[in-house]
Write a protein that holds these residues in place. Structure first.
Motif, PDB file in Angstrom:
ATOM      1  N   CYS A 275      94.474  16.443  70.757  1.00 14.54           N
ATOM      2  CA  CYS A 275      95.557  15.972  69.893  1.00 14.54           C
ATOM      3  C   CYS A 275      96.883  16.128  70.605  1.00 14.54           C
ATOM      4  O   CYS A 275      97.178  17.204  71.147  1.00 14.54           O
ATOM      5  CB  CYS A 275      95.575  16.774  68.589  1.00 14.54           C
ATOM      6  SG  CYS A 275      96.905  16.297  67.439  1.00 14.54           S
ATOM      7  N   VAL A 276      97.669  15.065  70.651  1.00 17.35           N
ATOM      8  CA  VAL A 276      99.025  15.161  71.180  1.00 17.35           C
ATOM      9  C   VAL A 276      99.979  15.242  69.992  1.00 17.35           C
ATOM     10  O   VAL A 276      99.900  14.452  69.053  1.00 17.35           O
ATOM     11  CB  VAL A 276      99.369  13.978  72.113  1.00 17.35           C
ATOM     12  CG1 VAL A 276      99.251  12.634  71.422  1.00 17.35           C
ATOM     13  CG2 VAL A 276     100.766  14.155  72.702  1.00 17.35           C
ATOM     14  N   VAL A 277     100.838  16.228  70.030  1.00 13.04           N
ATOM     15  CA  VAL A 277     101.814  16.470  68.964  1.00 13.04           C
ATOM     16  C   VAL A 277     103.185  16.128  69.541  1.00 13.04           C
ATOM     17  O   VAL A 277     103.576  16.657  70.579  1.00 13.04           O
ATOM     18  CB  VAL A 277     101.769  17.944  68.508  1.00 13.04           C
ATOM     19  CG1 VAL A 277     102.732  18.175  67.360  1.00 13.04           C
ATOM     20  CG2 VAL A 277     100.343  18.341  68.116  1.00 13.04           C
ATOM     21  N   ILE A 278     103.920  15.224  68.872  1.00 13.86           N
ATOM     22  CA  ILE A 278     105.151  14.679  69.456  1.00 13.86           C
ATOM     23  C   ILE A 278     106.335  14.936  68.535  1.00 13.86           C
ATOM     24  O   ILE A 278     106.253  14.732  67.322  1.00 13.86           O
ATOM     25  CB  ILE A 278     105.005  13.159  69.705  1.00 13.86           C
ATOM     26  CG1 ILE A 278     103.741  12.858  70.525  1.00 13.86           C
ATOM     27  CG2 ILE A 278     106.240  12.607  70.409  1.00 13.86           C
ATOM     28  CD1 ILE A 278     103.424  11.375  70.639  1.00 13.86           C
ATOM     29  N   ASP A 279     107.442  15.368  69.124  1.00 13.85           N
ATOM     30  CA  ASP A 279     108.682  15.564  68.380  1.00 13.85           C
ATOM     31  C   ASP A 279     109.193  14.212  67.890  1.00 13.85           C
ATOM     32  O   ASP A 279     109.277  13.246  68.654  1.00 13.85           O
ATOM     33  CB  ASP A 279     109.721  16.244  69.280  1.00 13.85           C
ATOM     34  CG  ASP A 279     110.907  16.760  68.495  1.00 13.85           C
ATOM     35  OD1 ASP A 279     111.639  15.928  67.921  1.00 13.85           O
ATOM     36  OD2 ASP A 279     111.111  17.989  68.458  1.00 13.85           O
TER      37      ASP A 279
END
Length: 428
Positions: A275-279
């Motif tokens: 999972c990529v978590v992006i601001d």
């Protein structure tokens, strides 16, 4: 070979008899191995490495049978990749054994010394654990790594690999046994359960008289079985539902490279980012660039991610807790570093999580607050590996908090005891 095999010539031998015999032989071998010198143990590993190289064609031939045996079984591409050995992977196994042999001896280290007012001197000294049961799934190279790390740390090991890799494992264990014999050590220090009978796993986990520690390496199903059945101590290796958080301060070019490597270098290993978590402040700039760079990777995103990439598949609640082990990755948009921590803490398996950022305060907060065995800054989660940590290889990534955590190498496979030296002291 030193395997125990149930044959028609011995129809009375049950699987319980087989496991009991393996345990007794391992226990005897462990006593001899604990008394062996570091030079002997290292010699066993270098001879085993040579045997792996000399028998590479035999290993690959056996592995081809294993792979062919699952072609029509419905196993996915990630499973087959983990099962498959190549010339380079076999060479890597041999190189790992040489690297382990070249490490400092983990045994006999004085970990602490206490001088008491009554004149007693107390040393805490590293010692082997004893007999280790290593239970793993499809990757045959795990048997080589586990066997080598146990020999290095003075432990006997009983290997119970996945039934799909049985042919490969037989040849690999034979190479390890060859190395042990060449060094004058008991071949029974590395044994395998040479049967596909699933009852063997439960029996190993019930072997309180002979097994000192069980280590499972595999998916949630295997780990759940071990947690339910184990009567011996365990060192758990859970799945790798790993996250990479891209903070608003991230260098976007660096971030794209890190995330692509973390996901796509090898999608079927436990160190892969799922999972990529992006601001949210950089999503519009970063997500399209990442999408292009990822190539053949399916993204499943939340509503904010899909607002930027409309044809992205909508993520379900299940996606946030899924270890895909394939070219699929979920995308979560968060408002700030605190929101990222809350999300990661809620869904991470505690294996490896990473932050990509240039803001030192955000990095410190994330790395301190995220309670995973490995937390990274500006690096691919695929570096979460015993070899990359300088351990030569690993038995697994321990996600618990007792005894060992993170990559488990030879040092983590030791216990300790106290040596107390006196001069006639008597307690009043």
């Amino acid at each position: 070979m030193n395997d125990v095999v149930m044959t028609k010539a011995d129809p009375e031998k049950t699987i319980a008899d087989v496991i009991a015999e393996l345990g007794q032989r391992a226990k005897a071998a462990a006593r001899d191995l604990a008394l062996a010198t570091a030079e002997q143990r290292n010699s066993a590993l270098t001879h085993a490495a040579s045997a792996l190289r000399e028998r590479a064609s035999d290993i690959l031939s056996a592995n081809a049978k294993d792979v062919e045996g699952v072609r029509d079984s419905g196993k996915d591409a990630a499973f087959i990749d983990r099962l498959t050995l190549t010339t380079d992977r076999v060479a890597g196994m041999a190189d790992a054994l040489d690297a382990i042999a070249g490490q400092d001896d983990p045994l006999g280290r004085t970990l602490a010394t206490f001088d008491r007012p009554n004149g007693l001197k107390i040393d805490r000294v590293s010692v082997p654990i004893g007999v280790i049961a290593m239970i793993y799934e499809s990757r045959p190279n795990v048997g080589s790594d586990a066997g080598a790390l146990c020999v290095k740390s003075g432990n006997a090991v009983i290997l119970r690999g996945g039934s799909e890799s049985l042919n490969s494992s037989r040849v690999i264990v034979a190479c390890l046994a060859q190395g042990l014999r060449a060094a004058g050590l008991p071949a029974d220090a590395v044994q395998m359960v040479n049967t596909r009978d699933r009852e063997a796993v439960k029996l190993l986990l019930h072997s309180t008289e002979t097994v000192d520690l069980a280590i499972p390496r595999g998916g949630r199903g295997l780990v759940s079985l071990v947690q339910k059945e184990a009567r011996v101590p365990t060192l758990l290796h859970l799945d790798g539902n790993n996250h990479t958080y891209v903070h608003e301060s991230a260098d976007l070019e660096k971030a794209v490279g890190i995330v692509v490597n973390a996901k796509m270098r090898r999608t079927g290993i436990c160190g892969a980012t799922e999972c990529v978590v992006i601001d949210s402040k950089i999503t519009g700039l970063f997500l399209p660039r990442l999408l292009t760079a990822l190539g053949d990777c399916q993204l499943r995103g939340d509503a904010q991610a899909r607002a930027i990439v409309p044809d992205m598949i909508a993520a379900t609640d299940a996606d946030w807790d899924t270890e895909y082990l394939s070219n699929i990755m979920s995308v979560k948009i968060v408002d700030d570093v605190k929101d990222s921590i809350a999300f990661v803490q809620a869904h991470s398996s505690g294996h490896t999580d990473a932050i990509v950022a240039e803001d030192a305060a955000a990095v410190k907060l994330f790395m301190t607050a995220v309670d995973s065995a490995v937390v990274m800054h500006n690096a691919s989660t695929q570096f979460s590996d015993g070899g990359e940590f300088g351990m030569g290889a690993e038995i697994g990534i321990a996600t618990g908090k007792m005894h060992a955590r993170g990559p488990v190498g030879a040092e983590q496979l030791t216990s300790f005891k106290y040596f107390v030296y006196g001069n006639g002291q008597q307690r009043q």
